[in-house]
Design a protein around this motif. Sequence first.
Motif, PDB file in Angstrom:
ATOM      1  N   ASN A   1      -3.219  10.577  -4.854  1.00 33.59           N
ATOM      2  CA  ASN A   1      -2.053   9.698  -4.900  1.00 33.59           C
ATOM      3  C   ASN A   1      -1.753   9.066  -3.539  1.00 33.59           C
ATOM      4  N   VAL A   2      -2.271   9.637  -2.477  1.00 34.27           N
ATOM      5  CA  VAL A   2      -2.080   9.050  -1.143  1.00 34.27           C
ATOM      6  C   VAL A   2      -2.903   7.774  -1.024  1.00 34.27           C
ATOM      7  N   ALA A   3      -4.161   7.821  -1.412  1.00 34.44           N
ATOM      8  CA  ALA A   3      -5.035   6.641  -1.335  1.00 34.44           C
ATOM      9  C   ALA A   3      -4.570   5.542  -2.288  1.00 34.44           C
ATOM     10  N   GLU A   4      -3.994   5.945  -3.423  1.00 33.93           N
ATOM     11  CA  GLU A   4      -3.543   4.969  -4.415  1.00 33.93           C
ATOM     12  C   GLU A   4      -2.203   4.336  -4.067  1.00 33.93           C
ATOM     13  N   CYS A   5      -1.519   4.872  -3.093  1.00 33.72           N
ATOM     14  CA  CYS A   5      -0.192   4.383  -2.728  1.00 33.72           C
ATOM     15  C   CYS A   5      -0.289   3.008  -2.084  1.00 33.72           C
ATOM     16  N   LYS A   6       0.500   2.077  -2.598  1.00 38.09           N
ATOM     17  CA  LYS A   6       0.509   0.707  -2.083  1.00 38.09           C
ATOM     18  C   LYS A   6       1.597   0.490  -1.030  1.00 38.09           C
TER      19      LYS A   6
ATOM     20  N   ASN B   1       3.852   5.169  -6.054  1.00 35.90           N
ATOM     21  CA  ASN B   1       4.103   3.749  -6.303  1.00 35.90           C
ATOM     22  C   ASN B   1       5.350   3.541  -7.150  1.00 35.90           C
ATOM     23  N   SER B   2       5.979   4.619  -7.561  1.00 32.52           N
ATOM     24  CA  SER B   2       7.242   4.526  -8.298  1.00 32.52           C
ATOM     25  C   SER B   2       8.372   4.911  -7.346  1.00 32.52           C
TER      26      SER B   2
END
Length: 153
Positions: free
Chosen positions: A79-84, A132-133
């Motif tokens: 979830n860290v890499a996917e965070c925008k 991202n939420s």
Amino acid sequence: MENKGRESAKENDLFFTCSLIDYIARKTKNTRVKTVNALGKKNLEKIYDLADIYHSDNIDRVSDDFIREAGIRTGNFDNVAECKYAIPTHWDIGKVYKRLIKSVAECEKIDVIDALLKVYNSFISSKIDDYNSSMYYENPSYLLECYLENKVI
């Protein structure tokens, strides 16, 4: 014993426990629920009981010890890499979970570790872990109500 900080020592121990869970989950690329369940109740109680000692140690060494002891394998959840957006630290997320777990324990009149297991195994854990939420920075009372209602309200 006199409380010299802003919160009790056991609240700080819960904060460290939740932060270490997040640190281990990030390090092994696993969801928080998978990490909590892999650690198991016995290790979670140990972390919570000895948090004041572990907190003084190197978090990499402490996390490596528990990863090895619990046999946690590397996953593919990142979830860290996917965070925008801005990435919350493991300490930030530890605080979110600490507040929710403390509230659940008080509300349901259960032990802190039992509340921890319930919270991480509930639907809300995946919502908090979606950086991202907005869920992870919502008001603690809102998070509790969502948990109690078993849905986002």
